[in-house]
Write a protein that holds these residues in place. Structure first.
Motif, mmCIF file in Angstrom:
data_model
loop_
_atom_site.group_PDB
_atom_site.id
_atom_site.type_symbol
_atom_site.label_atom_id
_atom_site.label_comp_id
_atom_site.label_asym_id
_atom_site.label_seq_id
_atom_site.Cartn_x
_atom_site.Cartn_y
_atom_site.Cartn_z
ATOM 1 N N GLY A 77 0.807 -1.208 0.000
ATOM 2 C CA GLY A 77 0.000 0.000 0.000
ATOM 3 C C GLY A 77 0.843 1.262 0.000
ATOM 4 N N PRO A 78 0.215 2.381 -0.304
ATOM 5 C CA PRO A 78 0.941 3.660 -0.379
ATOM 6 C C PRO A 78 1.636 4.059 0.922
ATOM 7 N N ALA A 79 1.076 3.658 2.064
ATOM 8 C CA ALA A 79 1.668 4.052 3.349
ATOM 9 C C ALA A 79 3.090 3.520 3.518
ATOM 10 N N VAL A 80 3.380 2.380 2.938
ATOM 11 C CA VAL A 80 4.722 1.787 3.037
ATOM 12 C C VAL A 80 5.754 2.702 2.373
ATOM 13 N N PHE A 81 5.329 3.397 1.323
ATOM 14 C CA PHE A 81 6.255 4.225 0.558
ATOM 15 C C PHE A 81 6.531 5.584 1.209
ATOM 16 N N VAL A 82 5.718 5.966 2.170
ATOM 17 C CA VAL A 82 5.953 7.233 2.863
ATOM 18 C C VAL A 82 6.359 7.010 4.315
ATOM 19 N N GLY A 83 6.403 5.765 4.749
ATOM 20 C CA GLY A 83 6.792 5.433 6.113
ATOM 21 C C GLY A 83 8.303 5.303 6.250
ATOM 22 N N PRO A 84 8.769 4.751 7.370
ATOM 23 C CA PRO A 84 10.202 4.642 7.644
ATOM 24 C C PRO A 84 10.990 3.834 6.605
ATOM 25 N N THR A 85 10.334 2.883 5.930
ATOM 26 C CA THR A 85 11.053 2.047 4.955
ATOM 27 C C THR A 85 11.003 2.602 3.533
ATOM 28 N N GLY A 86 10.304 3.717 3.327
ATOM 29 C CA GLY A 86 10.146 4.280 1.986
ATOM 30 C C GLY A 86 11.451 4.592 1.280
ATOM 31 N N GLY A 87 12.419 5.089 2.007
ATOM 32 C CA GLY A 87 13.713 5.417 1.401
ATOM 33 C C GLY A 87 14.449 4.199 0.894
ATOM 34 N N TYR A 88 14.321 3.100 1.609
ATOM 35 C CA TYR A 88 14.964 1.861 1.160
ATOM 36 C C TYR A 88 14.311 1.385 -0.129
ATOM 37 N N LEU A 89 12.984 1.534 -0.214
ATOM 38 C CA LEU A 89 12.271 1.133 -1.432
ATOM 39 C C LEU A 89 12.698 2.005 -2.609
ATOM 40 N N PHE A 90 12.860 3.293 -2.382
ATOM 41 C CA PHE A 90 13.329 4.192 -3.430
ATOM 42 C C PHE A 90 14.763 3.822 -3.834
ATOM 43 N N GLY A 91 15.594 3.504 -2.846
ATOM 44 C CA GLY A 91 16.952 3.050 -3.135
ATOM 45 C C GLY A 91 16.949 1.758 -3.932
ATOM 46 N N TRP A 92 16.006 0.856 -3.603
ATOM 47 C CA TRP A 92 15.876 -0.393 -4.358
ATOM 48 C C TRP A 92 15.576 -0.112 -5.820
ATOM 49 N N LEU A 93 14.727 0.863 -6.071
ATOM 50 C CA LEU A 93 14.348 1.172 -7.452
ATOM 51 C C LEU A 93 15.540 1.700 -8.245
ATOM 52 N N MET A 94 16.396 2.466 -7.620
ATOM 53 C CA MET A 94 17.555 3.039 -8.317
ATOM 54 C C MET A 94 18.738 2.083 -8.396
ATOM 55 N N ALA A 95 18.847 1.161 -7.453
ATOM 56 C CA ALA A 95 20.033 0.299 -7.356
ATOM 57 C C ALA A 95 20.323 -0.526 -8.609
ATOM 58 N N PRO A 96 19.353 -1.224 -9.212
ATOM 59 C CA PRO A 96 19.702 -2.018 -10.403
ATOM 60 C C PRO A 96 20.235 -1.168 -11.548
ATOM 61 N N VAL A 126 21.951 1.896 -1.029
ATOM 62 C CA VAL A 126 20.578 1.684 -0.546
ATOM 63 C C VAL A 126 20.463 2.074 0.928
ATOM 64 N N ASP A 127 21.444 1.704 1.738
ATOM 65 C CA ASP A 127 21.396 2.071 3.153
ATOM 66 C C ASP A 127 21.503 3.580 3.353
ATOM 67 N N LEU A 128 22.286 4.255 2.533
ATOM 68 C CA LEU A 128 22.410 5.709 2.641
ATOM 69 C C LEU A 128 21.086 6.390 2.289
ATOM 70 N N VAL A 129 20.475 5.980 1.189
ATOM 71 C CA VAL A 129 19.185 6.561 0.799
ATOM 72 C C VAL A 129 18.144 6.267 1.882
ATOM 73 N N GLY A 130 18.139 5.036 2.378
ATOM 74 C CA GLY A 130 17.203 4.663 3.432
ATOM 75 C C GLY A 130 17.421 5.449 4.709
ATOM 76 N N SER A 131 18.676 5.676 5.075
ATOM 77 C CA SER A 131 19.000 6.441 6.284
ATOM 78 C C SER A 131 18.522 7.881 6.182
ATOM 79 N N ILE A 132 18.750 8.483 5.044
ATOM 80 C CA ILE A 132 18.331 9.875 4.861
ATOM 81 C C ILE A 132 16.809 9.976 4.935
ATOM 82 N N TRP A 133 16.107 9.047 4.287
ATOM 83 C CA TRP A 133 14.646 9.049 4.347
ATOM 84 C C TRP A 133 14.158 8.832 5.784
ATOM 85 N N LEU A 134 14.779 7.876 6.481
ATOM 86 C CA LEU A 134 14.400 7.592 7.860
ATOM 87 C C LEU A 134 14.549 8.840 8.724
#
Length: 179
Positions: A77-96, A126-134
């Motif tokens: 759901g959309p809430a996952v993308f704006v919650g604490p894990t959202g940055g990791y998901l965005f990092g996942w999208l850019m990583a490949p 991915v951890d850096l993007v996730g950390s900044i989002w967190l």
């Protein structure tokens, strides 16, 4: 894309979803658990390259966005993308995309350089993007967010080594190239 490429992309997307069925391991120090899905994200970049790897990850994230419980722990759901894990998901999208580009460079031709690209992108980026989002969405300071993400480094390093070994073997067996 050819049928073979579509099948390969779909299989990696399915692999990412299957890895999401492994229960997450909560750390307690931050609201982000240890998951196995990032292994699939690294596989997408290492095996499929920039374009198809990003498509595979985008497919999984699109399914999660519209509500299919494909992320670790059955979250969606959309809430996952704006919650604490959202940055990791965005990092996942850019990583490949970044990983595929790095691995396709002619100077990245030895085992250590390929492993370094997989680790730098799949783990540190991915951890850096996730950390900044967190830091942005929670009451955790940037320094604490970055420090708490050090807990992910040992396990993610092992995952990146496994990805390299699997990628080398799969590419040898199937003649798949990221170029």
């Amino acid at each position: 894309m050819k049928i073979k490429e579509i099948v390969q992309t779909s299989l990696i997307a399915a692999t990412i979803i299957i890895l999401g069925m492994i229960p997450p391991l909560p750390l307690g120090i931050i609201p982000v658990p240890v998951v196995m899905q990032n292994l699939g994200i690294m596989l997408a970049g290492a095996l499929l390259g920039s374009k198809r790897g990003t498509i595979a990850v985008a497919l999984v994230l699109l399914l999660a966005l519209i509500g299919f419980p494909v992320l670790s722990g059955g979250s969606a759901g959309p809430a996952v993308f704006v919650g604490p894990t959202g940055g990791y998901l965005f990092g996942w999208l850019m990583a490949p995309s970044i990983m595929g580009y790095g691995l396709s460079q002619p100077f990245v031709n030895r085992a250590w350089s390929k492993m370094a690209v997989i680790w730098l992108v799949g783990v540190l980026f991915v951890d850096l993007v996730g950390s900044i989002w967190l830091w942005l969405v929670s009451p955790i300071s940037l320094a604490n967010s970055l420090i708490s993400n050090l807990a992910f480094i040992p396990g993610d390093t092992l995952k990146s080594i496994a990805v390299y070994l699997v990628a080398v073997r799969v590419q040898a067996l199937t003649h798949v190239s990221t170029r």
